[in-house]
Design an enzyme around this catalytic site. Structure first.
Site, mmCIF file in Angstrom:
data_model
loop_
_atom_site.group_PDB
_atom_site.id
_atom_site.type_symbol
_atom_site.label_atom_id
_atom_site.label_comp_id
_atom_site.label_asym_id
_atom_site.label_seq_id
_atom_site.Cartn_x
_atom_site.Cartn_y
_atom_site.Cartn_z
ATOM 1 N N GLU A 196 60.024 -3.661 -30.884
ATOM 2 C CA GLU A 196 59.191 -2.601 -30.316
ATOM 3 C C GLU A 196 59.735 -1.285 -30.853
ATOM 4 O O GLU A 196 60.790 -0.813 -30.405
ATOM 5 C CB GLU A 196 59.287 -2.644 -28.780
ATOM 6 N N CYS B 3 57.792 6.391 -26.374
ATOM 7 C CA CYS B 3 57.378 5.721 -27.614
ATOM 8 C C CYS B 3 55.884 5.890 -27.861
ATOM 9 O O CYS B 3 55.456 6.037 -28.988
ATOM 10 C CB CYS B 3 57.776 4.251 -27.597
#
Ligand code: NDP
Length: 512
Positions: A247, A281
């Site tokens: 990720e 993010c």
């Protein structure tokens, strides 16, 4: 100056790192860096504990998680202080991201893992359905190494950990060197909940410790972090032929259509860009606004950013930059943008009124795609706005990036916006909301392009912590195997006739 610094230690002793508050710059603690030997020992403990943990019924495993949830509810204020001390984020963000989201994840997976991971019957097709029965069982992979970053130091350590545990794996967690004690909250809660020894393990340390974990005897790595480190983790996993989920970073675009509600879109731009000091993010990093509404939109954004309170005490909206390395990146991107012609409408520099590591909430425009602030992940409290001719140009520019994590589109016509969102090369997309897919546990979450490999969350994520093992059972007690040999010309002819029937006739194709 960094928020984490090496300390001198005696020869032969473990290395030590010192931590400094981003709010006050004062020293707040130290910790020993786990060595490769320590990592090996933690993995061995996890390996030893795994069969008994996997043998427990789901309900029993869930009990530990549910107990840890109650501990989190009771101790949240204590835990929030740890997070604030290490990150300097806004208190409300610590509550939302590091407590609320954690409780949701713990409850979601402990309640639903059994249903998601129960054996599934497979419906077989054609002639195979006459010959075989099949099912899939989900077996834990074994020991999972979880490597987590500093921006969501509790939730990003906890989310993979809970999924791995509920699937019957044991875990070795390595949190970021910037936020080790926030990461350790995950371990502390589970330990206090009485989880059997060896099931949950933690190694504090830095990149070397993370690298040692990727090389240890683990069966999967769940990694969240930067593209550069993700690449190293992928190479280590390839070397050992074990799976990993990566990720990684993002550069999320936001598209503001001509028919967007500009008040709502401006609010979305500010939340998406400033939340968690921009260390998110799926934070909004590039905003493409259609020219005809750009002036009105810019005005509304600046007005909102002016209202933002930045601070280190009491109530405030925008917290500190979590550590010096990120401040360097933010400042370098600002300098590069301004040098190439960008215009700062508000903010644009360190907040001189605060002692700690604070960058003013910023609005910047007149940006181009040759600037670092548009090409690289900035991860700071910056609303970056570009004017575009129309939605098609916005789409082209949104896709002009090596990242592909999230995206969002704003319009009063949600069907049109959804159609536009589908054309963005991103792992997920939202309409009339900042990118908040990670907060929807049902939704598979993961990046495209350099933003990641594999998906986490929901059924896809949970099943990723298992090996899906098909079990095929012959309906006729295996008698057909007696016919296998000898190979004869007659059998070949019969096979050809069967193929002609199954795929050469209308009835055969319907049946198959
Ligand atoms: P890093 O890649 O620097 O670090 C991530 C973790 O990896 C840390 O625990 C780090 O340890 C560890 N690590 C460092 N070197 C190695 C190595 N060689 N092998 C194994 N592990 C190693 O990322 P950041 O901590 O700076 O996190 C910010 C990044 O994370 C941003 O790019 C952000 O976009 C991304 N991110 C992605 C998310 C997603 O879901 N896609 C969610 C949140 C963040 P240490 O810190 O101790 O050096």
């Amino acid at each position: 100056m960094a928020m984490v610094r090496p300390m001198s230690t005696l020869p032969g002793a473990r290395r030590k790192l010192e931590l400094f508050s981003p709010q006050t710059l004062a020293r707040i603690g130290e910790f020993e860096v786990a060595t490769a030997q320590d990592v090996k020992a933690a993995v061995e403990a996890a390996r030893k504990a795994q069969p008994a943990w996997a043998a427990l019924p789901f309900a029993k495993r869930a009990e530990y998680i549910q107990r840890a949830m109650q501990i989190l509810l009771q101790k949240q204020d204590e835990y929030i202080e740890i997070v604030l001390r290490e990150t300097g984020k806004a208190r409300s963000e610590a509550i939302m991201m590091e407590v609320y989201a954690c409780l949701d994840v713990m409850h979601y997976y402990s309640k639903r893992a059994e249903k998601i991971l129960k054996p599934r019957k497979l419906k077989l097709h054609g002639v195979m359905s006459l010959l075989k029965k099949a099912s899939v069982i989900y077996k834990p992979r074994g020991v999972v190494g979880v490597i987590s970053p500093w921006n969501g130091p509790v939730i990003l350590a906890l989310n993979p950990t809970i999924q791995a545990l509920m699937a019957g794996n044991t875990v070795v967690l390595k949190p970021s060197e910037v936020t080790p004690f926030s990461g350790k909250i995950v371990y502390d809660m589970l330990a206090e909940a009485g989880i059997p020894s060896g099931v949950m393990n933690i190694v504090l340390g830095d990149g070397e410790t993370g690298a040692a974990l990727t090389k240890a005897d683990v069966d999967k790595i769940a990694f969240t972090g930067s593209v550069a480190t993700g690449r190293k983790v992928a190479m280590a996993c390839a070397e050992k032929l074990i799976p990993c989920t990566l990720e990684l970073g993002g550069k999320d675009p936001m598209i503001v259509c001509e028919d967007a509600d500009l008040d709502i879109a401006a609010a979305g731009a500010v939340v998406g860009s400033l939340m968690n000091t921009g260390h998110y993010c799926c934070g909004t990093e590039r905003i493409y606004v259609v020219d005809s509404v750009a002036d009105a939109f810019l005005e509304k954004v600046v007005e909102r950013v002016k209202q933002m309170r930045q601070g280190d005490q009491g109530e405030y909206d925008v917290g500190a930059v979590f550590w010096e390395k990120q401040m360097d990146i933010i400042e370098a991107h600002m300098v590069d943008a301004v040098k190439k012609g960008a215009k700062v409408l508000i903010g644009g520099k360190r907040n001189a009124k605060l002692k700690g590591l604070y960058f003013e909430p910023t609005v910047i425009t007149d940006l181009t795609h040759d600037m670092d602030i548009i090409r690289e992940e900035t991860f700071g409290p910056i609303v970056a706005i570009l004017r575009v001719k129309d939605e098609e140009e916005a789409l082209r520019m949104a896709n002009d990036t090596r990242f592909g994590l999230g995206a969002n589109v704003w319009s009063r016509d949600s069907e049109k916006a959804s159609a536009l969102a589908c054309r963005i090369d991103s792992g997920s997309a939202c309409v009339n909301d900042m990118t908040m897919t990670f907060g929807v546990p049902e939704a598979p979450f993961g990046g495209r392009k350099e933003s990641g490999v594999g998906q986490v969350n929901g059924e896809t994520g949970l099943r990723g912590y298992c090996h899906a093992q098909p079990i095929i059972v012959d309906r006729h007690g295996g008698k057909m195997i007696l016919q296998h040999y000898p190979y004869t010309a007659k059998k070949d002819e019969d096979m050809k006739k069967a193929m002609q029937f199954f795929w050469g006739t209308t009835f055969g194709r319907w049946f198959s």
